[in-house]
Design a protein around this motif. Structure first.
Motif, short mmCIF file in Angstrom:
data_model
loop_
_atom_site.label_atom_id
_atom_site.label_comp_id
_atom_site.label_asym_id
_atom_site.label_seq_id
_atom_site.Cartn_x
_atom_site.Cartn_y
_atom_site.Cartn_z
N SER A 1 40.84 -3.74 27.52
CA SER A 1 41.22 -2.31 26.94
C SER A 1 39.85 -1.76 26.81
O SER A 1 39.40 -1.27 25.57
N ASP B 1 44.30 0.18 19.80
CA ASP B 1 45.68 0.65 19.55
C ASP B 1 45.65 1.33 18.27
O ASP B 1 44.53 1.24 17.53
N ARG C 1 44.26 -10.54 21.37
CA ARG C 1 44.25 -9.01 20.71
C ARG C 1 43.43 -9.53 19.23
O ARG C 1 43.79 -10.22 18.70
N THR D 1 54.12 -5.35 30.31
CA THR D 1 54.05 -5.04 28.92
C THR D 1 52.46 -5.07 28.54
O THR D 1 52.08 -3.68 27.93
N GLU E 1 50.49 -1.53 27.44
CA GLU E 1 49.60 -1.38 26.31
C GLU E 1 48.31 -0.93 26.21
O GLU E 1 47.82 -0.03 25.70
#
Length: 323
Positions: free
Chosen positions: A181, A221, A242, A311, A315
């Motif tokens: 990300s 996030d 994560r 998923t 995200e």
């Protein structure tokens, strides 16, 4: 010659915690397939550690996680008269107060819980404690890891941290999808720059291939968590990490596509990997004051099938839109 703890969560996730190597993760398998990278060194007991320059590589087991620091990360160097080896010494320190237990969580689900304390200290200098708790609920393919680092001494001390997560074959090969990300990527070397447009793709094992490192500008996030991992379409499995970016503002991707040393490294950190001397000069060196505590949280999730992959993709897309 090492203490190790094996955990099986009952739904295909099996992992080893190396109590004598800073509570790091060794071999990890999911649904019978290897997830982690194990170096040719294999498991090396801490008494064989040599902190001189590049000698750290002789005891770099890798495994799913090698914790790096706390006095240095990245290149060996000399800083304020002190010689520092590659990636520091914390990963070669045995844990104290090791506990392995089964707990019932609030909803009644049993969870394997492994915890320990790693002392990073020496006379006249730093006196730090790393407390690590690893938790895995029965039937859920997620490992939660929480680290707390305390300065219990009287001196302010350098605090360099890098979490060296390592994915290996058959999870990664030329068909694997890399999931990170990030908003931007900067190559660390001229060789890496040649392949900067392919940072998210892997190649087949290549004889004599050089390593490629990339610095990522990570996005998170709304809870402050970034995502990094990989997915293997042939077997339908993957792994993503994560992690809380609040105290880990740097991220390094390590692509080593050489034949025999084939690994994808995903490395949250609190500094770059040019060594402590360079970090001191450019002002990025972090320190920890007496009485101060720094905490970090990680969730390591195994992916099973296209729904899990979809998923994670969604995200990451949402994180990028969020900016």
């Amino acid at each position: 010659g090492m203490r190790a703890v094996d955990v099986d969560n009952g739904t295909g996730l099996c992992f080893t915690v190396l109590a004598d190597r800073a509570m790091d993760f060794g071999r990890v398998t999911f649904q019978g397939k290897n997830i982690s990278f194990l170096s040719p060194c294999g498991y090396v007991a801490p008494q064989y550690y040599d902190n001189r320059r590049l000698e750290w590589l002789k005891s770099f087991t890798a495994g799913l996680l090698t914790t790096c620091g706390l006095d240095n990360i990245g290149m060996c160097c000399e800083d304020e008269g002190e010689e520092l080896g590659v990636h520091g010494r914390i990963s070669n320190m045995p844990a104290e107060q090791v506990s392995c237990r089964l707990e019932r969580e609030a909803d009644g689900t049993p969870a394997a819980v492994i915890s320990g304390v790693v002392r990073h200290a020496r006379i006249y200098k730093e006196n730090l404690l790393l407390t690590r708790e690893i938790r895995c609920r029965y039937g859920e393919n997620v490992i939660a890891m929480r680290d707390k680092i305390e300065n219990i001494g009287v001196n302010e001390a350098p605090l360099m941290r890098l979490y060296h997560f390592n994915l290996g074959y058959p999870l990664i090969d030329e068909d694997a999808e890399v999931l990170i990300s990030s908003a931007g990527v900067m190559p660390k070397s001229d060789f890496a720059a040649k392949y900067a447009g392919e940072w998210d793709r892997l190649q087949a094992p290549t004889p004599g291939c050089e390593e490629m490192c990339y610095y990522h500008d990570m996005l998170c996030d709304e809870k402050g968590f970034a995502i990094a991992g990989a997915y293997q379409p042939k077997s339908g499995i993957g792994a993503v990490i994560r992690y809380d970016v609040s105290t880990l503002g740097h991220f390094v991707q390590w692509k080593m596509m050489a034949e025999g040393d084939y690994v994808l490294g995903l490395e949250p950190a609190n500094a770059h990997i040019d060594g402590r001397d360079k970090a001191r000069v450019d002002g990025t060196l972090k320190t920890i004051r007496p009485g101060e505590t720094v905490e970090s949280t990680f969730y390591i999730q195994m992916l099973s099938g296209e729904n899990d992959l979809r998923t994670v993709r969604e995200e990451i897309q949402a994180i990028r839109k969020r900016g």
